[in-house]
Design a protein around this motif. Structure first.
Motif, PDB file in Angstrom:
ATOM      1  N   GLY A 156     -31.553  20.639   3.251  1.00 13.37           N
ATOM      2  CA  GLY A 156     -32.065  20.077   2.005  1.00 13.37           C
ATOM      3  C   GLY A 156     -33.259  19.193   2.295  1.00 13.37           C
ATOM      4  N   HIS A 157     -34.098  18.966   1.293  1.00 14.52           N
ATOM      5  CA  HIS A 157     -35.380  18.299   1.521  1.00 14.52           C
ATOM      6  C   HIS A 157     -35.223  16.901   2.121  1.00 14.52           C
ATOM      7  N   GLY A 158     -34.332  16.079   1.551  1.00 13.04           N
ATOM      8  CA  GLY A 158     -34.195  14.694   2.023  1.00 13.04           C
ATOM      9  C   GLY A 158     -33.731  14.601   3.456  1.00 13.04           C
ATOM     10  N   ARG A 159     -32.671  15.294   3.785  1.00 12.01           N
ATOM     11  CA  ARG A 159     -32.164  15.271   5.164  1.00 12.01           C
ATOM     12  C   ARG A 159     -33.142  15.929   6.121  1.00 12.01           C
ATOM     13  N   PHE A 160     -33.829  16.942   5.656  1.00 17.87           N
ATOM     14  CA  PHE A 160     -34.802  17.644   6.502  1.00 17.87           C
ATOM     15  C   PHE A 160     -35.882  16.684   6.978  1.00 17.87           C
ATOM     16  N   PHE A 170     -38.323  14.837  16.271  1.00 14.30           N
ATOM     17  CA  PHE A 170     -39.633  15.172  16.839  1.00 14.30           C
ATOM     18  C   PHE A 170     -40.734  14.169  16.523  1.00 14.30           C
ATOM     19  N   GLY A 171     -40.457  13.158  15.690  1.00 12.88           N
ATOM     20  CA  GLY A 171     -41.517  12.278  15.231  1.00 12.88           C
ATOM     21  C   GLY A 171     -42.541  13.042  14.407  1.00 12.88           C
ATOM     22  N   MET A 172     -42.081  14.063  13.713  1.00 12.26           N
ATOM     23  CA  MET A 172     -42.965  14.960  12.970  1.00 12.26           C
ATOM     24  C   MET A 172     -43.067  14.530  11.510  1.00 12.26           C
ATOM     25  N   THR A 173     -44.283  14.584  10.970  1.00 15.23           N
ATOM     26  CA  THR A 173     -44.478  14.257   9.562  1.00 15.23           C
ATOM     27  C   THR A 173     -44.197  15.477   8.688  1.00 15.23           C
ATOM     28  N   GLU A 174     -44.024  15.224   7.409  1.00 14.71           N
ATOM     29  CA  GLU A 174     -43.798  16.336   6.483  1.00 14.71           C
ATOM     30  C   GLU A 174     -44.994  17.286   6.473  1.00 14.71           C
ATOM     31  N   ARG A 175     -46.212  16.715   6.519  1.00 13.94           N
ATOM     32  CA  ARG A 175     -47.405  17.555   6.499  1.00 13.94           C
ATOM     33  C   ARG A 175     -47.458  18.482   7.710  1.00 13.94           C
ATOM     34  N   SER A 176     -47.131  17.954   8.879  1.00 16.61           N
ATOM     35  CA  SER A 176     -47.137  18.796  10.083  1.00 16.61           C
ATOM     36  C   SER A 176     -46.106  19.914   9.971  1.00 16.61           C
ATOM     37  N   SER A 177     -44.936  19.582   9.439  1.00 18.17           N
ATOM     38  CA  SER A 177     -43.908  20.620   9.292  1.00 18.17           C
ATOM     39  C   SER A 177     -44.366  21.690   8.314  1.00 18.17           C
ATOM     40  N   GLN A 178     -45.056  21.296   7.269  1.00 22.56           N
ATOM     41  CA  GLN A 178     -45.556  22.271   6.292  1.00 22.56           C
ATOM     42  C   GLN A 178     -46.560  23.222   6.934  1.00 22.56           C
ATOM     43  N   ARG A 179     -47.369  22.704   7.845  1.00 19.54           N
ATOM     44  CA  ARG A 179     -48.329  23.561   8.539  1.00 19.54           C
ATOM     45  C   ARG A 179     -47.623  24.608   9.392  1.00 19.54           C
ATOM     46  N   PHE A 180     -46.625  24.158  10.143  1.00 20.14           N
ATOM     47  CA  PHE A 180     -45.871  25.107  10.963  1.00 20.14           C
ATOM     48  C   PHE A 180     -45.207  26.172  10.090  1.00 20.14           C
TER      49      PHE A 180
END
Length: 269
Positions: free
Chosen positions: A63-67, A75-85
């Motif tokens: 789900g979005h919140g837990r994700f 990973f210290g990953m931002t939402e924007r970076s995950s969207q790119r992947f």
């Protein structure tokens, strides 16, 4: 405790706290995909796609919140970076061959929503030809595609009685103007506002009016231009230049005020 261990401790605690809230099945799946992502995070194209696929699975699973908490903790990953992947995985999951030679930044640029399919197809052609494709090259291809679309739209909207003609086919034998003024400024205006007044040519493509506009079009790199076909006659040039009346100083002031109000006065709520 070392500095690196001090930084890692809060992240590890956050990760374990997040997993504690999951079922055993979801925790096992999330940990498995976390390991996959960590292994492939800094690798080449196929690995980037693998990362994106794993992120897609866990966004659905958690789900979005837990994700968001999971990618930050793991990973210290931002939402924007995950969207790119995930976007890269969406576009290229079924066929990695066209992008197997690309770096991560080039992949980001190519998979972006702003990249039209014809650019992706062109990159594949370059790959087949053995060419190196950089992020800068992809941006260049996108700019060319945008310019081509705008040119096609401009030509599509031409009014009745106006034809499209190759600039190189226009003859200047009837042109008498020598002082053309600031063509760069006119070109900038046309680029911003479009061609507000058509040039005029006779049936044999001799220019009858609009020499400065034609030069501005050349300055912008146009290969074709819309023109109104008129009978040959020097009276058109004479009328265009002698009967025209510039705005008076007071009219220019009033126009400037209107522009300022249009730009700076906020609209009523």
């Amino acid at each position: 405790m070392m500095e690196g261990e001090e930084k890692a401790a809060p992240q590890k605690a956050a990760t374990e706290g997040l997993y504690a809230a999951l079922s055993r099945e979801d925790e096992a799946a999330a940990r498995e995909d976390a390991a996959i992502i960590k292994t492939n995070l800094r690798s080449a194209a196929e690995s980037v796609i693998t990362v994106g696929q794993a992120l897609v699975r866990q966004k659905v699973n958690l789900g979005h919140g837990r994700f968001l908490g999971w990618i930050d903790a793991e990973f210290g990953m931002t939402e924007r970076s995950s969207q790119r992947f995930m976007k890269i995985a969406e576009v290229y999951s079924g066929n990695t061959t066209p992008v197997s030679h690309l770096g991560v930044k080039a992949l980001y640029e190519l998979a972006a929503d702003s990249t039209p399919q014809e650019v992706r197809d062109r990159v594949e052609e370059l790959f087949v030809d053995g060419k190196v494709v950089t992020p800068a090259k992809i941006r260049e291809l996108k700019a060319e595609a945008k310019a081509a679309r705008e040119e096609a739209e401009r030509l599509r909207l031409k009014p009745p009685g106006v034809i499209t003609v190759a600039i190189e086919d226009i003859s200047l034998e009837d042109v008498f103007r020598r002082d053309v003024g600031d063509i760069a400024a006119l070109a900038a205006s046309i680029e911003k506002l479009g061609m507000l007044q058509w040039i005029c040519i006779d049936p044999d493509h001799r220019l009858q009016a609009g020499y400065r506009r034609l030069l501005a079009a050349k300055h912008l790199g146009w290969t074709h231009i819309q023109a109104k076909v008129v009978p040959r006659g020097f009276t058109i040039q004479e009328a265009e230049n002698e009967t025209r009346k510039d705005l008076t100083p007071s009219e220019l002031v009033a126009l400037d005020r209107a522009i300022e109000q249009r730009i700076f006065v906020p609209a009523a709520p």
